[in-house]
Design a protein around this motif. Structure first.
Motif, PDB file in Angstrom:
ATOM      1  N   VAL A  66       0.834  -1.214   0.000  1.00  0.00           N
ATOM      2  CA  VAL A  66       0.000   0.000   0.000  1.00  0.00           C
ATOM      3  C   VAL A  66       0.863   1.257   0.000  1.00  0.00           C
ATOM      4  N   HIS A  67       2.188   1.097  -0.175  1.00  0.00           N
ATOM      5  CA  HIS A  67       3.135   2.218  -0.315  1.00  0.00           C
ATOM      6  C   HIS A  67       3.155   3.122   0.924  1.00  0.00           C
ATOM      7  N   CYS A  68       3.051   2.502   2.098  1.00  0.00           N
ATOM      8  CA  CYS A  68       2.993   3.284   3.335  1.00  0.00           C
ATOM      9  C   CYS A  68       4.360   3.849   3.726  1.00  0.00           C
ATOM     10  N   GLY A  69       5.438   3.172   3.350  1.00  0.00           N
ATOM     11  CA  GLY A  69       6.775   3.663   3.663  1.00  0.00           C
ATOM     12  C   GLY A  69       7.363   3.178   4.971  1.00  0.00           C
ATOM     13  N   PHE A  70       6.684   2.280   5.688  1.00  0.00           N
ATOM     14  CA  PHE A  70       7.243   1.759   6.940  1.00  0.00           C
ATOM     15  C   PHE A  70       8.544   0.993   6.691  1.00  0.00           C
ATOM     16  N   CYS A  71       8.715   0.502   5.469  1.00  0.00           N
ATOM     17  CA  CYS A  71       9.916  -0.277   5.152  1.00  0.00           C
ATOM     18  C   CYS A  71      11.152   0.603   4.974  1.00  0.00           C
ATOM     19  N   LEU A  72      10.960   1.870   4.655  1.00  0.00           N
ATOM     20  CA  LEU A  72      12.092   2.708   4.252  1.00  0.00           C
ATOM     21  C   LEU A  72      13.194   2.799   5.307  1.00  0.00           C
ATOM     22  N   PRO A  73      12.882   3.120   6.565  1.00  0.00           N
ATOM     23  CA  PRO A  73      13.980   3.261   7.539  1.00  0.00           C
ATOM     24  C   PRO A  73      14.648   1.943   7.906  1.00  0.00           C
ATOM     25  N   PRO A  86      12.459  -1.155  -0.626  1.00  0.00           N
ATOM     26  CA  PRO A  86      11.486  -2.203  -0.983  1.00  0.00           C
ATOM     27  C   PRO A  86      10.284  -1.633  -1.738  1.00  0.00           C
ATOM     28  N   ARG A  87       9.784  -0.498  -1.279  1.00  0.00           N
ATOM     29  CA  ARG A  87       8.634   0.114  -1.950  1.00  0.00           C
ATOM     30  C   ARG A  87       8.974   0.463  -3.395  1.00  0.00           C
TER      31      ARG A  87
END
Length: 400
Positions: free
Chosen positions: A10-17, A32-33
């Motif tokens: 859902v492209h929330c961005g929790f994966c980024l950090p 990952p997104r």
């Protein structure tokens, strides 16, 4: 690439950090997104370009994003599917093909690795020269560990005292040839805890290196051989002491289309479930424990190794800052992506250095080589050991 799995994001961005490459470069397509967005582009008709392949190749496959994702995106399955497509459709540069050819015709084959053992002492000296030929070759030489004398494992190691279980043990390729002392310690620990340990002769690679690099046919061939060997041995459980191997073997049903007639357990996972009976002798050590990604993220095993180490009298366990961040090893990543791997290794070495520990403990041979090399670069040569070696020393009452 499975469109349904892609659409779970859902492209929330929790994966980024949590993503090591995003932390290094801050590039969306190296998160990952971003990579899932590229996967979707390919599914919708965009061919694999060199730029797309570069972003996929830069992924360590550490699975920290899987742990962080609130939507349950199966990025682990997605990136493995994607690597197969990249290997099938993308034409690599001749240098890259040559290095990959060396890696995958060497590392999954213990007998070929064995031929390198007499030359390992030269590896460090050769690293600068090999780096001029190709950075990956220099990295491979710089990672070479100090190799112990080869230890031939018996077919069966009998339980000490009352027999509580019968298990198989994977000896592996890199673990078996470069870290034979870890396999010997693993068998002794299991025996001291009341297990008959069955060690089939002629074992090879389980297929983990290949499956994590998109080489599906080689992975299936090696996996089938491993399954046949342990099914013939008649064991219900195969204990594995290398995180990447255990992670891949637990996914054999997906790779091979059928469940093996045995279950797979990491050594720490199995010992925690079995429960201790053997006496622990004191080990006055300060230990920094490193979470191997394919143990912590891929298998969800974090508490069990720490519980086993804390059960040793006089041992002080210290946590490493940013413990969830990959060290940069990631199977063959530190050979195929040497600069990114070195940057992550140096970051991990700094984190380990802050603990002031005298011993670094890890449950994966690649992590051990990667962090030890990074510590040497930092001028902080630290002793390294596998969880099994620490337990073995405590159970036998000997110095580590």
């Amino acid at each position: 690439m499975d469109p349904e799995l892609i659409n779970d994001c859902v492209h929330c961005g929790f994966c980024l950090p949590t993503c090591p490459t995003y932390a290094l470069w801050g590039e969306e397509m190296d998160s990952p997104r971003g990579r899932i967005h590229l996967m979707k582009q390919h599914v919708e008709g965009t061919p694999i370009t060199p730029e797309m392949a570069g972003h996929f190749d830069a992924c360590l496959g550490c699975m920290a994003c899987v742990t962080a994702c609130p939507s349950g995106v199966q990025y682990d399955r997605l990136i493995e599917q994607t690597r197969v497509v990249v290997e099938r459709e993308h034409v690599r540069e001749p240098e890259d093909r040559a290095v990959r050819g060396i890696v995958f015709s060497l590392f999954p084959y213990p007998r070929r690795l064995r031929l390198l053992r007499p030359t390992m002492w030269l590896a460090g000296r050769m690293a600068p020269f090999l780096a001029r030929v190709h950075p990956g070759l220099g990295s491979m030489a710089g990672l070479a560990p100090r190799v112990e004398h080869r230890q031939r494992m018996p077919r069966v190691v009998r339980a000490r005292g009352e027999r509580r279980a019968v298990v198989g043990m994977l000896t592996g390729c890199v673990q078996g040839e470069f870290f034979p002392q870890v396999n010997a310690a693993t068998a002794r620990v299991l025996a001291l805890e009341g297990c008959d340990v069955v060690i089939p002769r002629g074992q090879g690679c389980c297929g983990a290196l290949s499956v994590h690099s998109g080489r599906a046919e080689q992975a299936r061939r090696l996996a089938r051989r491993t399954v046949r060997m342990f099914e013939k041995a008649g064991v219900d459980t195969v204990v594995v002491n290398a995180a990447g191997c255990g992670s891949s073997m637990k996914e054999y049903a997906e790779l091979l289309g059928r469940e093996p007639r045995f279950k797979v357990a990491d050594l720490s996972e199995y010992l925690a479930e079995l429960g201790p009976v053997a006496k622990r002798h004191p080990l006055p050590l300060t230990v920094a424990y490193h979470d191997a990604c394919h143990l912590a993220h891929a298998q969800g095993i974090r508490d069990q190794p720490r519980e086993l180490l804390r059960g040793i009298p006089d041992l002080e366990l210290r946590e490493i800052p940013e413990s969830a961040v990959c060290c940069g090893s990631a199977g063959t990543y530190n050979i195929l992506q040497p600069q990114a791997a070195q940057d992550l290794g140096d970051r991990k070495a700094r984190a380990v250095g802050t603990t002031g520990a005298g011993l670094l403990v890890s449950a994966n041979p690649g992590c051990t080589m990667q962090i030890a090399a990074a510590m040497r670069r930092a001028g902080e040569d630290i002793r390294v050991a596998h969880t099994a070696e620490v337990l073995d020393a405590s159970l036998r009452g000997v110095r580590l």
